[in-house]
Design a protein around this motif. Sequence first.
Motif, short mmCIF file in Angstrom:
data_model
loop_
_atom_site.label_atom_id
_atom_site.label_comp_id
_atom_site.label_asym_id
_atom_site.label_seq_id
_atom_site.Cartn_x
_atom_site.Cartn_y
_atom_site.Cartn_z
N TYR A 205 -16.86 1.49 32.17
CA TYR A 205 -16.12 1.77 30.94
C TYR A 205 -15.57 3.19 30.88
CZ TYR A 205 -18.35 -2.53 29.41
OH TYR A 205 -18.76 -3.82 29.32
N VAL B 88 -12.40 3.79 29.15
CA VAL B 88 -12.45 3.69 27.68
C VAL B 88 -12.83 5.05 27.09
CG1 VAL B 88 -13.54 2.54 25.72
CG2 VAL B 88 -13.11 1.27 27.85
N HIS C 102 -9.91 7.50 27.52
CA HIS C 102 -8.87 7.23 26.53
C HIS C 102 -9.27 7.76 25.16
CE1 HIS C 102 -6.80 4.67 23.48
NE2 HIS C 102 -5.75 5.00 24.24
N GLN D 85 -8.55 4.76 17.81
CA GLN D 85 -9.34 4.58 19.04
C GLN D 85 -9.72 5.92 19.66
OE1 GLN D 85 -7.38 1.66 21.46
NE2 GLN D 85 -7.42 0.15 19.80
N ALA E 187 -14.66 4.60 21.08
CA ALA E 187 -14.98 4.21 22.46
C ALA E 187 -16.47 3.96 22.62
CB ALA E 187 -14.50 5.30 23.43
N VAL F 56 -18.12 0.46 23.71
CA VAL F 56 -18.88 0.30 24.95
C VAL F 56 -20.28 -0.23 24.67
CG1 VAL F 56 -19.94 1.55 26.87
CG2 VAL F 56 -17.57 2.04 26.22
#
Lengths: 242, 220
Positions: free
Chosen positions: B10, B13, B16, B168, B173, B177
């Motif tokens: 992840y 993620v 980001h 986000q 995140a 996750v």
Amino acid sequence: MSLVNIHEVHKYYGDLHVLKGINLNIKAGEVISIIGRSGSGKSTLLRCMNGLEKYQKGGITVDGKEVTTEEIQVRILARSVGMIFQSFNLFPHLTVGENIMLAPTIVLKKSKQEAQETAKAMLEKVGLADKFDSFPEKLSGGQQQRVAIARALAMNPKVLLCDEITSALDPELVGDVLKVLEQLAKEGMTLVLVTHEMNFARDVGDRVVFMHQGKVWEEGPAKEVFANPQTDELKNFVNSVL
Amino acid sequence: MLDFAALLPYSHVFIHGLITTVEISLLATVLGLVLGATFAVARQYGATWLSRIVNVYVELIRNTPFIVQLFFIFFGLPSIGLKLSAWEAGIIAMVVNLAAYSTEIIRAGLASTPKGQWEAGKVLGLSFKQTLFRVVIIPAIEKIYPALTSQCIIVMLGSAVLSQISVQDLTYAANFVQSRNFRSFESYLVTALLYLFLAILMRKAFNLIGKRLFSYRAER
Ligand SMILES: Nc1ncnc2c1ncn2[C@@H]1O[C@H](COP(=O)(O)OP(=O)(O)OP(=O)(O)O)[C@@H](O)[C@H]1O
Ligand SMILES: [Mg+2]
């Protein structure tokens, strides 16, 4: 025609009557010392002369222009009246050179080069030519005060107002500042000094104004005023300070 | 057993989310400080009515929870026809929040300016504006710079709340996750460390900018 004309000026702080009908004329090139006890209104009178304080009655003109506290008037007046404070009031974030150049560039719209030349000449005059790039906090009090004088001189004023400009200095630094004032006096600068330096007032000043309870209590040629005071109040004052 | 390797799939993620948090924090800091400085000047030197309005705004923001401000902007405003994306609502909430706190901080700096600085400007013929911008502002900000730095960091950390309206960001995140791999300990620990890293980075950046702005204090 005198350079500074003060006519029947009254000043109140609320109910407190601080200046009670001041009359004083100052000719170009004169060196006037204003003396008197604490609270007699010396600073207030000086601050009325360049629009820092409002007065309620009477009139003040400098170089023929009426003194008021309106921002535009004060700014015009600032070109002919310089002022130096007890606490120097240099701008801490600007170098010595920048302190001196600020007003000539943004008020008088001088070119940077021209302002720089003036600044260097003025620093030379006060004996600090090597401090152009220093910041104020790196200088001694006496040096800072001489920079403040150079900063005021860079505006090419007709009269310089000094409010106890040596009172915040260590005794051994006072002489340097007084020497600069003496030089200016010799060059014909009009000086109005609120001062406790009685020897300086007597030896360098042309005229002494003794203020008492908001009035010009007694005035006259410097040497005479000290040698031969007329009023009891001035006698007591002279005895207490000399 | 702890298993940090479970986070690896992840990592994109997290990256980001990290980028989003950095972006919104940077934007909110710049806008919030510009607005705060403007409001501080209005509050300190403006006409009475203007100063009062600014004061009401400052007190309103400082005495209500950030998450309520955010929900109001995102969920409340659409009912009066103002529809914003989560990202827009989040940025606006952060700017409005930081501006209010920094108004008060910067105003305190301005208020601490010695009277003599104003008078020196005046007797040299400078206008109010010239004195404010050329003489007063830098030393005023210097005095409150540590407080201002901390406030900006607080607002950056506070951006975690934006995940509640599905921006986000980094916290979003982490939530995402751990809902997938059920590794909440690892997810939130790593996220906390990333926030810590951002906070330290931000303080370093502020110190660097401060060194340049206030270089007159440095030894020469
Ligand atoms: N801003 C002010 N508000 C109210 N009263 C003031 C203010 N400034 C001065 N005064 C009062 O006005 C009177 C004259 O003050 P001023 O500062 O002119 O005296 P001074 O002769 O300069 O005294 P010193 O030798 O202590 O400097 C004093 O009674 C003082 O308390
Ligand atoms: Mg005084």
